[in-house]
Design an enzyme around this catalytic site. Sequence first.
Site, PDB file in Angstrom:
ATOM      1  N   GLY A  60       0.785  -1.225   0.000  1.00 18.44           N
ATOM      2  CA  GLY A  60       0.000   0.000   0.000  1.00 18.44           C
ATOM      3  C   GLY A  60       0.815   1.271   0.000  1.00 18.44           C
ATOM      4  O   GLY A  60       1.863   1.379  -0.648  1.00 18.44           O
ATOM      5  N   ARG A  94       4.305  -6.904   9.194  1.00 15.36           N
ATOM      6  CA  ARG A  94       4.054  -8.175   9.883  1.00 15.36           C
ATOM      7  C   ARG A  94       4.333  -9.388   9.003  1.00 15.36           C
ATOM      8  O   ARG A  94       4.574 -10.473   9.510  1.00 15.36           O
ATOM      9  CB  ARG A  94       2.602  -8.218  10.376  1.00 15.36           C
ATOM     10  CG  ARG A  94       2.322  -7.264  11.524  1.00 15.36           C
ATOM     11  CD  ARG A  94       0.913  -7.392  12.048  1.00 15.36           C
ATOM     12  NE  ARG A  94      -0.072  -6.937  11.079  1.00 15.36           N
ATOM     13  CZ  ARG A  94      -1.382  -6.878  11.303  1.00 15.36           C
ATOM     14  NH1 ARG A  94      -1.861  -7.268  12.472  1.00 15.36           N
ATOM     15  NH2 ARG A  94      -2.215  -6.440  10.391  1.00 15.36           N
ATOM     16  N   SER A 107      -6.281  10.440   8.796  1.00 17.11           N
ATOM     17  CA  SER A 107      -7.447  10.232   7.942  1.00 17.11           C
ATOM     18  C   SER A 107      -8.462  11.332   8.224  1.00 17.11           C
ATOM     19  O   SER A 107      -8.417  11.978   9.279  1.00 17.11           O
ATOM     20  CB  SER A 107      -8.064   8.861   8.251  1.00 17.11           C
ATOM     21  OG  SER A 107      -9.352   8.737   7.695  1.00 17.11           O
ATOM     22  N   TYR A 154     -11.837   3.116  14.334  1.00 16.44           N
ATOM     23  CA  TYR A 154     -10.868   3.733  13.428  1.00 16.44           C
ATOM     24  C   TYR A 154     -10.843   5.243  13.644  1.00 16.44           C
ATOM     25  O   TYR A 154      -9.776   5.851  13.763  1.00 16.44           O
ATOM     26  CB  TYR A 154     -11.243   3.404  11.983  1.00 16.44           C
ATOM     27  CG  TYR A 154     -10.269   3.922  10.953  1.00 16.44           C
ATOM     28  CD1 TYR A 154      -9.018   3.349  10.793  1.00 16.44           C
ATOM     29  CD2 TYR A 154     -10.618   4.986  10.125  1.00 16.44           C
ATOM     30  CE1 TYR A 154      -8.124   3.825   9.838  1.00 16.44           C
ATOM     31  CE2 TYR A 154      -9.739   5.470   9.167  1.00 16.44           C
ATOM     32  CZ  TYR A 154      -8.487   4.880   9.031  1.00 16.44           C
ATOM     33  OH  TYR A 154      -7.604   5.358   8.086  1.00 16.44           O
TER      34      TYR A 154
END
Length: 269
Positions: free
Chosen positions: A18, A39, A140, A153
């Site tokens: 990403g 990860r 965001s 979130y």
Amino acid sequence: MSDFFKNKVVAVTGGSEGIGKALVELLLSKGAKVSTCGRNYDKLYHLQSRFPSYPLHTVAADVSIENDCRHFIHSTIKMMGGIDILINNAGISMKALVQDASTEVMRNVMNVNFFGAAYCTKHALDTIIQRKGVIVGISSIAGYRGLPGRSAYSASKFALQGWLEALRTELLGTGVHVMWVCPGYTTSNIRYAALNEEGNAQGESPLDESGLMSPEECAVHILKAIEKKKRTMVMTFMGKETVFLNKFFPGLTDRLVKRFFFKDGKLIK
């Protein structure tokens, strides 16, 4: 081409895919020394194998675990001598109503999005202060406006921005720059990996991905914002519009956001 990033040590969390991966690749092309973590060991190995002759350091780490963050930061300092720029990019999303979501979902999202950034920043702070560097949070619009179905979130991004703002104030006069940027919807894995009400990856995107910003374009905007030492940056028109409306017309924004995310009483996005 600007040489702002040339020979700077940049640590990027969540760099195996990403936006993070796009940042790693663009930074290497600009002459930076890059350290990244993720990860998934196989994805990191693939990334490393694509840049065998570049100054790239990769570490398998889960940023929700403080010891992993400590190891990532300390190994970066050991390998590269210090850190000039830390980009807290690693993140996870979710899609579930508050009534349906397990408390585990809330905890997992907060641990990755907020505590992951806090852990890495805390362990890198001494070297960044010494080098008068930059600390970046990838936030965001959900950090300005609570979004239905994304309650945890939104909470994690509100927390991240508040924490970074406090840190920025504490570091005034030290030469360290603290900032956050807010990409819009981007064609990345984050929606496919978003946690459902049971804490499992939903495995699908509720959006038409074809018209969304690419991670590569997003990375260009982020690095420009870092170079110009922006205080904050909201990338898209929709994002800027949402921030403006929520500040001055919050009741109207409630209704518009509800209409965007729901259809016939059901969460669709």
